[in-house]
Write a protein that holds these residues in place. Structure first.
Motif, PDB file in Angstrom:
ATOM      1  N   ARG A 291       4.208  98.502   4.559  1.00 13.72           N
ATOM      2  CA  ARG A 291       3.873  98.748   3.154  1.00 13.72           C
ATOM      3  C   ARG A 291       4.575  97.759   2.215  1.00 13.72           C
ATOM      4  NH1 ARG A 291       3.047 103.002   6.178  1.00 13.72           N
ATOM      5  NH2 ARG A 291       1.580 104.620   5.596  1.00 13.72           N
ATOM      6  N   ILE A 294       2.574  94.662   1.927  1.00 12.93           N
ATOM      7  CA  ILE A 294       1.412  94.806   1.039  1.00 12.93           C
ATOM      8  C   ILE A 294       1.877  94.803  -0.423  1.00 12.93           C
ATOM      9  CG2 ILE A 294      -0.548  96.278   0.408  1.00 12.93           C
ATOM     10  CD1 ILE A 294      -0.572  97.345   3.261  1.00 12.93           C
ATOM     11  N   SER A 303      -3.860  98.592  -3.223  1.00 15.00           N
ATOM     12  CA  SER A 303      -4.333  99.461  -2.124  1.00 15.00           C
ATOM     13  C   SER A 303      -3.289 100.542  -1.820  1.00 15.00           C
ATOM     14  CB  SER A 303      -4.651  98.642  -0.867  1.00 15.00           C
ATOM     15  OG  SER A 303      -3.494  97.980  -0.411  1.00 15.00           O
ATOM     16  N   LEU A 339      -6.372  97.757   4.442  1.00 15.61           N
ATOM     17  CA  LEU A 339      -5.016  97.986   4.988  1.00 15.61           C
ATOM     18  C   LEU A 339      -4.831  97.335   6.359  1.00 15.61           C
ATOM     19  CD1 LEU A 339      -4.547 101.750   4.015  1.00 15.61           C
ATOM     20  CD2 LEU A 339      -3.552  99.762   2.879  1.00 15.61           C
ATOM     21  N   SER A 342      -4.187  93.632   6.463  1.00 14.14           N
ATOM     22  CA  SER A 342      -2.867  93.329   5.885  1.00 14.14           C
ATOM     23  C   SER A 342      -1.805  93.370   6.972  1.00 14.14           C
ATOM     24  CB  SER A 342      -2.496  94.356   4.811  1.00 14.14           C
ATOM     25  OG  SER A 342      -3.455  94.359   3.793  1.00 14.14           O
TER      26      SER A 342
END
Ligand code: SF4
Length: 465
Positions: A291, A294, A303, A339, A342
């Motif tokens: 995370r 991202i 996102s 996601l 990524s």
């Protein structure tokens, strides 16, 4: 070129080969999407709520470190123990060590996409623990040894006849039984025993509130409450983006979540947890698992607004017709197609192309993620990374040359229109022409658009004079 490990078009084709199932899946999901629309229209302030939710999430992500620390301090003050996991492996080790420390052998789990993402069940099973998913849909796919195909309705791809067969095999229900109340009751009796025998309960987290150190789990079956009320050990697993700043923000998300997910005004149970039960222990595992990466990518950080309602899947024409398993990711559909690359663009390079760019996902998303634009951005990045298959790369290179040389384009158009009708079929419809696999070209026009336009201009000029 690095080959795409996961191949969405091939998986989708397998799903659509069974036409009646693909049609039924499409209709079942569209029914949920229609319910969402009706529920949203009952609130005149719907768009305001979406905007507010988006602003809260943007603010939260810009101050994430501070809010996470505040949550940890408040949760600890209430008696919970907070753990930090940088990835899935660390998350699984933390959960296992807690269970082993308490001598736990039997665990009940309420639905948590994060534990799916971390593949917690097989990990715990490899260490000799029995893990039972207590959400009915999740339990059905667990019995089938399948992953969920939807984040809110994990067994939406399974017909009740198949559930009847499955329960006959595992629970000894009558052969051929398809009556939902009968089957649900059989599941209830079996699961009740699992709840009674469990020594620990694992839950997900829908919203964690920095201001109070409490968190909320939303379910429709009450299985979360039952799973953590009997055992003394409760482990809650959450992605770090689940934080919201204040308790007052909760109402915004609770009003959006259920309406977007299933068209309900609110989930049947919104369970609030503030510290452990008397004589018990509450552990909260906060997970990064990609995370932060991202968050550091301006094009895709939005996102992380996602509240996992599933609305973008329900509206997506590709998801509805290709099924959740075709994505080969824990979170499928439009948000999953952002996601997953990524984390690993090479492995998931086909996913951003599982999109018609209709923009319907962005229209329904309760937290206003610009999903279709992010998917488009991913396509550019996949191309820039050299991850496109050879035929697509070559085709794009050729088209680029042709479109940037108008005279060549005109010449090729002329030749093509004359030659095309005489070409043998195998030269037009072959392995190189993916577009033509399911489509027929219309008859070639006699004149090009430019020629027709010039003719019309002439006629217009004449009629003026
Ligand atoms: S991206 Fe938006 S619509 Fe899709 S699951 Fe997340 S919150 Fe729901």
């Amino acid at each position: 070129m690095i080959a795409a490990k996961h191949d969405h078009p091939t998986n989708a084709q397998k799903f659509t080969d069974n036409e009646p199932r693909a049609h039924w899946h499409d209709q079942a999901i569209w029914f949920v999407r229609s319910k969402r629309d009706k529920a949203a229209w009952t609130l005149p302030e719907w768009e305001l709520l979406r905007e507010r939710a988006s602003q809260i999430k943007t603010h939260m992500l810009s101050n994430l470190a501070g809010y996470l620390e505040q949550f940890e301090a408040e949760a600890t003050r209430r008696g919970a123990v907070v753990h930090w996991a940088k990835d899935a492996a660390e998350h699984n080790e933390i959960v296992l060590s807690l269970l082993q420390k308490h001598g736990v052998k039997k665990v009940v789990k309420s639905k948590s996409m994060l534990t799916e993402e971390c593949h917690l069940n097989p990990f715990l099973e490899r260490h000799g623990l029995e893990v039972v998913d207590t959400d009915l849909g999740e339990w059905i796919v667990q019995l089938l040894h399948e992953p969920p195909s939807h984040i809110v309705m994990p067994a939406i791809h399974i017909k009740r006849e198949e559930v009847g067969e499955l329960f006959h095999e595992h629970l000894g229900t009558e052969k051929g039984a398809t009556d939902p109340p009968y089957l649900v009751n059989a599941a209830r009796v079996e699961l009740r025993q699992k709840f009674l025998g469990a020594e620990a309960g694992i839950t997900g987290v829908n919203f964690a509130i920095a201001e109070t150190g409490g968190f909320v789990v939303c379910t429709n079956e009450g299985n979360c409450d039952l799973g953590v009320s009997l055992p003394k050990l409760h482990i809650a697993c959450m992605g770090m983006e689940k934080i919201i700043p204040r308790a007052a923000d909760l109402s915004v998300f609770l009003r959006l979540l259920a309406r977007s997910a299933t068209g309900q005004p609110i989930t049947t149970y919104s369970s609030h947890f503030h510290g452990p039960m008397e004589g018990g222990e509450l552990h909260i595992v906060i997970v990064d698992n990609g995370r932060s990466k991202i968050l550091g990518t301006p094009e895709f950080r939005r996102s992380l607004h996602c509240i996992r309602c599933g609305a973008c899947m329900n509206t997506c024409p590709v998801y509805r017709r290709s099924g959740g398993h075709s994505y080969e990711t824990t979170v499928p559909g439009p948000i999953g197609s952002i996601l997953a690359p990524s984390r690993d663009p090479a492995q998931h390079s086909t996913l951003p192309y599982a999109c018609s760019l209709c923009g319907s996902c962005s229209d329904v998303c309760p937290v206003k993620i610009d999903l279709h634009l992010q998917l488009l951005t991913w396509r550019k990045q996949i191309a820039a990374l050299g991850l496109l298959p050879f035929d697509k790369r070559w085709g794009m290179w050729f088209a680029g040359k042709l479109f940037s040389h108008p005279r060549l384009y005109e010449f090729m158009g002329k030749v093509g229109r004359k030659l095309w009708p005489w070409l043998p079929r195998f030269m037009v419809y072959n392995g190189l022409n993916k577009w033509g696999k399911q489509r027929e070209l219309p008859p070639m026009p006699k004149k090009s658009f430019r020629e027709l336009y010039a003719e019309r201009q002439k006629i217009a000029e004449k009629s003026k004079n």
